[in-house]
Design an enzyme around this catalytic site. Sequence first.
Site, PDB file in Angstrom:
ATOM      1  N   GLU A 105      -2.698 -73.616  73.660  1.00 21.97           N
ATOM      2  CA  GLU A 105      -2.138 -73.969  72.180  1.00 21.97           C
ATOM      3  C   GLU A 105      -3.109 -73.836  71.008  1.00 21.97           C
ATOM      4  OE1 GLU A 105      -0.468 -77.858  71.705  1.00 21.97           O
ATOM      5  OE2 GLU A 105      -2.090 -78.856  72.634  1.00 21.97           O
ATOM      6  N   TYR A 165      -0.710 -90.779  66.452  1.00 25.03           N
ATOM      7  CA  TYR A 165      -0.364 -90.267  64.959  1.00 25.03           C
ATOM      8  C   TYR A 165       0.700 -89.384  65.005  1.00 25.03           C
ATOM      9  CZ  TYR A 165      -2.742 -85.585  64.957  1.00 25.03           C
ATOM     10  OH  TYR A 165      -2.748 -84.394  65.486  1.00 25.03           O
ATOM     11  N   LYS A 181      -0.046 -87.933  71.490  1.00 23.79           N
ATOM     12  CA  LYS A 181      -0.575 -87.207  70.064  1.00 23.79           C
ATOM     13  C   LYS A 181      -1.574 -88.470  69.651  1.00 23.79           C
ATOM     14  CE  LYS A 181       0.998 -84.934  65.854  1.00 23.79           C
ATOM     15  NZ  LYS A 181       0.062 -83.987  66.093  1.00 23.79           N
ATOM     16  N   LEU A 231       0.598 -80.474  73.555  1.00 28.41           N
ATOM     17  CA  LEU A 231       1.597 -81.221  72.821  1.00 28.41           C
ATOM     18  C   LEU A 231       3.040 -80.622  72.797  1.00 28.41           C
ATOM     19  CD1 LEU A 231       1.617 -83.971  71.216  1.00 28.41           C
ATOM     20  CD2 LEU A 231       1.633 -82.456  69.002  1.00 28.41           C
TER      21      LEU A 231
HETATM   22  N1  PDD Z   1      -0.527 -80.954  64.593  1.00 30.50           N
HETATM   23  N2  PDD Z   1      -0.162 -78.733  69.259  1.00 30.50           N
HETATM   24  C1  PDD Z   1      -1.274 -79.662  68.589  1.00 30.50           C
HETATM   25  C2  PDD Z   1      -2.400 -79.780  69.133  1.00 30.50           C
HETATM   26  C3  PDD Z   1      -1.005 -80.175  67.251  1.00 30.50           C
HETATM   27  O1  PDD Z   1      -1.900 -80.918  66.877  1.00 30.50           O
HETATM   28  C4  PDD Z   1       0.174 -80.010  66.559  1.00 30.50           C
HETATM   29  C5  PDD Z   1       0.547 -80.351  65.500  1.00 30.50           C
HETATM   30  C6  PDD Z   1       1.315 -79.159  67.019  1.00 30.50           C
HETATM   31  C7  PDD Z   1       2.600 -78.783  66.647  1.00 30.50           C
HETATM   32  O2  PDD Z   1       3.431 -79.914  66.666  1.00 30.50           O
HETATM   33  P1  PDD Z   1       4.541 -80.214  65.514  1.00 30.50           P
HETATM   34  O3  PDD Z   1       5.369 -78.940  65.523  1.00 30.50           O
HETATM   35  O4  PDD Z   1       5.124 -81.107  66.169  1.00 30.50           O
HETATM   36  O5  PDD Z   1       3.796 -80.321  64.050  1.00 30.50           O
HETATM   37  C8  PDD Z   1       0.901 -78.591  68.581  1.00 30.50           C
HETATM   38  C9  PDD Z   1      -0.217 -81.629  63.329  1.00 30.50           C
HETATM   39  C10 PDD Z   1       0.645 -80.931  62.379  1.00 30.50           C
HETATM   40  C11 PDD Z   1      -1.647 -81.890  62.838  1.00 30.50           C
HETATM   41  O6  PDD Z   1      -2.509 -82.463  63.731  1.00 30.50           O
HETATM   42  O7  PDD Z   1      -2.050 -81.982  61.492  1.00 30.50           O
END
Ligand code: PDD
Length: 283
Positions: free
Chosen positions: A181, A33, A148, A205
């Site tokens: 994270e 996703y 992801k 991620l």
């Molecule tokens: N999540 N780390 C994890 C485990 C994440 O699920 C996310 C983002 C991030 C930040 O990634 P980005 O800056 O590309 O959004 C880091 C999304 C927002 C979610 O699962 O809703």
Amino acid sequence: MSRVSYVNGEYLDYNFAKVHIEDRGYQFADGIYEVFSVIEGKIVDYDGHINRLFRSLSEIEIKSPIHKKSYYFHIKNIINKNLINNGLIYLQVTRGVASRDFKFPKNTKGSLVIIGKTIHSENYEKAFNKGIQVKIEKDLRWKRVDIKTINLLAPVLAKESAAKHNCEEAWLIDQDGFITEGSSSTAWILKSNTLYTTPLSNSILKGITRQTLIRGLKNNNLKLMEKRFNIKDIKASDEAFITSATQYVMPVIRVDNFRIGNGKPGKYAEIFRKVYMEAVKLS
Ligand code: PDD
């Protein structure tokens, strides 16, 4: 006008949009996703997210059901059809529908779903001005979280535990005592004017917001170190933050029982948010 979602080539009323009971996403979490932020009708960091989507698909050998160039068109349509000014796009690709069998099915087309949602910017402003609280939770995820995938049970449990303790996010701690994270965000601390975040590996991620903020920091000569940090470092930090497509830059004012700084968002919160918003415009 009612909400509209995209499901496998069709634009459907959100309330009636469905996937099959034997979709492999549903049975095996066999899918990928992305979450894109929409600010003033524009998709933020589009290239970063779409490239990460394709990298994730390729890592688990799912063939995209549509051409890479077509994603933009459908995402834009969802933004327009749902009149989204500020909000997000949730996009999911699974290996498709097949009779349950662990092995990859042959000749199955992937399933693609795109959902749009409006988010009122006042809610973000309120959270930003107050700052959020974080709870530390064990990192119980699989060893390829650089992909992801929709396999999110461990972060779901971590976030739920955090919520039960009035915290908005969980920071995940590995077996060596380092924060990897957030459950759905990148984690940062600031100490002596230097910003720290975990270096990239299979254990985190590669956040697109992280990447954009780092680019902005470099352009503004602000100090950054991609270095692991532990609880001792958190206790000694002056400020802390999370970043993600949905939270942009969000100050953290408490981690477990440790108050960060004076328990209010610090001066760098505003600086980093500006740096990020500027960097987004350039992308
Ligand atoms: N999540 N780390 C994890 C485990 C994440 O699920 C996310 C983002 C991030 C930040 O990634 P980005 O800056 O590309 O959004 C880091 C999304 C927002 C979610 O699962 O809703």
